[in-house]
Design an enzyme around this catalytic site. Structure first.
Site, PDB file in Angstrom:
ATOM      1  N   PRO A   1      55.615  96.765  17.438  1.00  0.00           N
ATOM      2  CA  PRO A   1      56.998  96.272  17.371  1.00  0.00           C
ATOM      3  C   PRO A   1      57.226  95.086  16.408  1.00  0.00           C
ATOM      4  O   PRO A   1      58.126  95.135  15.582  1.00  0.00           O
ATOM      5  CB  PRO A   1      57.308  95.865  18.818  1.00  0.00           C
ATOM      6  CG  PRO A   1      56.362  96.680  19.653  1.00  0.00           C
ATOM      7  CD  PRO A   1      55.114  96.823  18.817  1.00  0.00           C
TER       8      PRO A   1
ATOM      9  N   THR B   1      57.273  96.447  10.973  1.00  0.00           N
ATOM     10  CA  THR B   1      58.138  95.495  10.264  1.00  0.00           C
ATOM     11  C   THR B   1      57.922  94.127  10.891  1.00  0.00           C
ATOM     12  O   THR B   1      58.234  93.921  12.065  1.00  0.00           O
ATOM     13  CB  THR B   1      59.630  95.884  10.403  1.00  0.00           C
ATOM     14  OG1 THR B   1      59.800  97.220   9.941  1.00  0.00           O
ATOM     15  CG2 THR B   1      60.498  94.943   9.592  1.00  0.00           C
TER      16      THR B   1
ATOM     17  N   LYS C   1      61.512  95.325   2.915  1.00  0.00           N
ATOM     18  CA  LYS C   1      61.982  95.960   4.159  1.00  0.00           C
ATOM     19  C   LYS C   1      63.129  95.165   4.803  1.00  0.00           C
ATOM     20  O   LYS C   1      64.108  95.752   5.262  1.00  0.00           O
ATOM     21  CB  LYS C   1      60.798  96.089   5.128  1.00  0.00           C
ATOM     22  CG  LYS C   1      61.136  96.607   6.497  1.00  0.00           C
ATOM     23  CD  LYS C   1      61.653  98.029   6.491  1.00  0.00           C
ATOM     24  CE  LYS C   1      62.061  98.457   7.903  1.00  0.00           C
ATOM     25  NZ  LYS C   1      62.746  99.743   7.912  1.00  0.00           N
TER      26      LYS C   1
HETATM   27  P1  NAD Z   1      58.362 101.396  19.657  1.00  0.00           P
HETATM   28  O1  NAD Z   1      58.655 100.244  20.550  1.00  0.00           O
HETATM   29  O2  NAD Z   1      58.912 102.746  19.977  1.00  0.00           O
HETATM   30  O3  NAD Z   1      56.758 101.580  19.503  1.00  0.00           O
HETATM   31  C1  NAD Z   1      55.850 100.529  19.488  1.00  0.00           C
HETATM   32  C2  NAD Z   1      54.606 100.994  20.241  1.00  0.00           C
HETATM   33  O4  NAD Z   1      53.592 100.002  20.128  1.00  0.00           O
HETATM   34  C3  NAD Z   1      54.859 101.207  21.745  1.00  0.00           C
HETATM   35  O5  NAD Z   1      54.462 102.524  22.100  1.00  0.00           O
HETATM   36  C4  NAD Z   1      53.975 100.144  22.409  1.00  0.00           C
HETATM   37  O6  NAD Z   1      53.439 100.564  23.649  1.00  0.00           O
HETATM   38  C5  NAD Z   1      52.899  99.960  21.364  1.00  0.00           C
HETATM   39  N1  NAD Z   1      52.164  98.690  21.437  1.00  0.00           N
HETATM   40  C6  NAD Z   1      52.661  97.430  21.517  1.00  0.00           C
HETATM   41  N2  NAD Z   1      51.658  96.533  21.509  1.00  0.00           N
HETATM   42  C7  NAD Z   1      50.501  97.249  21.419  1.00  0.00           C
HETATM   43  C8  NAD Z   1      49.130  96.893  21.366  1.00  0.00           C
HETATM   44  N3  NAD Z   1      48.726  95.617  21.411  1.00  0.00           N
HETATM   45  N4  NAD Z   1      48.210  97.885  21.284  1.00  0.00           N
HETATM   46  C9  NAD Z   1      48.597  99.178  21.252  1.00  0.00           C
HETATM   47  N5  NAD Z   1      49.891  99.577  21.286  1.00  0.00           N
HETATM   48  C10 NAD Z   1      50.822  98.618  21.378  1.00  0.00           C
HETATM   49  O7  NAD Z   1      58.809 100.950  18.189  1.00  0.00           O
HETATM   50  P2  NAD Z   1      59.082 101.894  16.912  1.00  0.00           P
HETATM   51  O8  NAD Z   1      60.520 102.274  16.898  1.00  0.00           O
HETATM   52  O9  NAD Z   1      58.020 102.918  16.822  1.00  0.00           O
HETATM   53  O10 NAD Z   1      58.880 100.812  15.749  1.00  0.00           O
HETATM   54  C11 NAD Z   1      57.601 100.338  15.356  1.00  0.00           C
HETATM   55  C12 NAD Z   1      57.792  99.443  14.141  1.00  0.00           C
HETATM   56  O11 NAD Z   1      58.406 100.208  13.081  1.00  0.00           O
HETATM   57  C13 NAD Z   1      58.713  98.240  14.378  1.00  0.00           C
HETATM   58  O12 NAD Z   1      58.233  97.140  13.671  1.00  0.00           O
HETATM   59  C14 NAD Z   1      60.055  98.716  13.823  1.00  0.00           C
HETATM   60  O13 NAD Z   1      60.849  97.623  13.418  1.00  0.00           O
HETATM   61  C15 NAD Z   1      59.616  99.585  12.671  1.00  0.00           C
HETATM   62  N6  NAD Z   1      60.522 100.677  12.269  1.00  0.00           N
HETATM   63  C16 NAD Z   1      61.127 101.467  13.203  1.00  0.00           C
HETATM   64  C17 NAD Z   1      61.970 102.490  12.784  1.00  0.00           C
HETATM   65  C18 NAD Z   1      62.663 103.410  13.767  1.00  0.00           C
HETATM   66  O14 NAD Z   1      63.553 104.168  13.342  1.00  0.00           O
HETATM   67  N7  NAD Z   1      62.333 103.406  15.045  1.00  0.00           N
HETATM   68  C19 NAD Z   1      62.166 102.726  11.417  1.00  0.00           C
HETATM   69  C20 NAD Z   1      61.497 101.932  10.490  1.00  0.00           C
HETATM   70  C21 NAD Z   1      60.676 100.909  10.934  1.00  0.00           C
END
Ligand code: NAD
Length: 294
Positions: free
Chosen positions: A66, A96, A171
């Site tokens: 995250p 990000t 980004k």
């Molecule tokens: P999300 O919350 O769905 O997924 C994050 C995952 O990380 C979760 O499954 C969580 O359990 C896991 N996690 C957290 N800490 C952890 C650790 N210490 N060890 C293992 N797993 C851990 O978030 P997302 O939507 O997949 O986004 C991830 C990143 O990508 C963010 O930085 C977000 O800003 C970026 N992003 C997201 C999108 C989108 O459309 N969702 C698009 C571009 C960028």
């Protein structure tokens, strides 16, 4: 190449890891959510019991977490992965996070001979599933070349943004534009519908006119206009409003650091904070539409 360790199987990480599998890479995966690991294991990945277990013997690590604190927690410190990885290991850090946090993680990697790239993505969950993400990469061009096949398995546009942290700067600039577009589209949709237009007709007219933008192409915020958009699924899935709020905060920090004026980004941040206060932080960021309807 031995296996790829993939850490973070959320909305984005799970489909990205799936594309590595499809491209023939061996993937050993870990997430704090066990069910996500089990889901990927059912599709051919090796389930890891911890991040360290996933990274043991890996030739590359991909992380998709995250925010800054999760990334720093994963890699730094006495028990962080950098203390376990072999020198020469590639690390593709795709979350990000703050540009400064990325530079901090780069410095720690360099000290251990680990080849890190900050490589945040754009394209949403649809792009992650289709393998058409845009990667914005900061770090050494020579490291990017070593990692190119991995990026190509998950994305279509692979940009070298510049030195360490440059991917994150690109980004936050991009996501500030995205948030402003989403808000502008939402207020126009609400105004048009309140003045008697059919939302699907209005959406199509604007999409094909000078107001056209990514949110109108792929992600309309009005429920029912695009059957596959989060708006048509009670704003679930997609990109959580709390993550967009984080990115807008990072953009404000970058603007503060350089002394730039970013009034649209500042307003977007305030509106997203309002959504968080309304308890909508876990919903997709297109839920901003609800600020403009009765
Ligand atoms: P999300 O919350 O769905 O997924 C994050 C995952 O990380 C979760 O499954 C969580 O359990 C896991 N996690 C957290 N800490 C952890 C650790 N210490 N060890 C293992 N797993 C851990 O978030 P997302 O939507 O997949 O986004 C991830 C990143 O990508 C963010 O930085 C977000 O800003 C970026 N992003 C997201 C999108 C989108 O459309 N969702 C698009 C571009 C960028």
């Amino acid at each position: 190449m031995t296996h790829i360790a993939f850490i973070g199987l959320g909305h984005m990480g799970l489909p990205m890891a799936r594309n590595l599998l499809k491209a023939g890479f061996a993937v050993k995966a870990f997430d704090l959510q066990k069910n996500a690991v089990e889901q990927l294991a059912a599709e051919g990945a090796i389930a890891a019991s911890s991040a360290e277990d996933a990274a043991q013997g890996a030739s590359a690590v991909v992380s998709m977490l995250p925010a800054s604190r999760h990334v720093e927690g994963l890699y730094l410190g006495e028990n962080g992965l950098f203390s376990k990885l072999a020198p020469g290991t590639l690390v593709l850090e795709c979350s990000t996070i703050a540009p400064d946090a990325a530079r901090h993680v780069h410095a720690a990697a360099r000290e251990r001979g680990i080849e890190l790239l900050d490589a945040p993505v754009s394209g949403g969950t649809g792009g992650a599933a289709a393998g058409t993400l845009t990667f914005m990469i900061g770090g050494a061009a020579s490291t990017l070349e070593k990692a190119r096949k991995l990026f190509e398995a998950m994305g279509k546009n692979i940009f070298h943004a510049g030195p360490e942290g440059a991917g994150q700067v690109a980004k936050v600039c991009n996501n500030q534009v995205l948030a402003v577009q989403m808000i502008a589209t939402s207020e126009a949709m609400a105004m048009g519908v309140a003045n008697g237009l059919d939302p699907a007709v209005l959406a199509e007219i604007m999409r094909q006119s000078s107001g056209g933008n990514w949110t109108l192409e792929k992600y309309n915020p009005w429920p029912g206009v695009m059957p596959h958009a989060p708006a048509s699924n009670n704003y679930s899935g997609g990109f959580m409003a709390e993550l967009m709020t984080k990115d807008l905060g990072l953009a404000q920090e970058a603007a503060q650091a350089s002394g730039n004026s970013t009034p649209m980004g500042a307003l977007a941040l305030q509106l997203y904070r309002l959504l968080i206060k309304q308890g909508k932080g876990k919903q997709d960021f297109s839920v901003v539409q609800q600020l403009f309807v009765e």
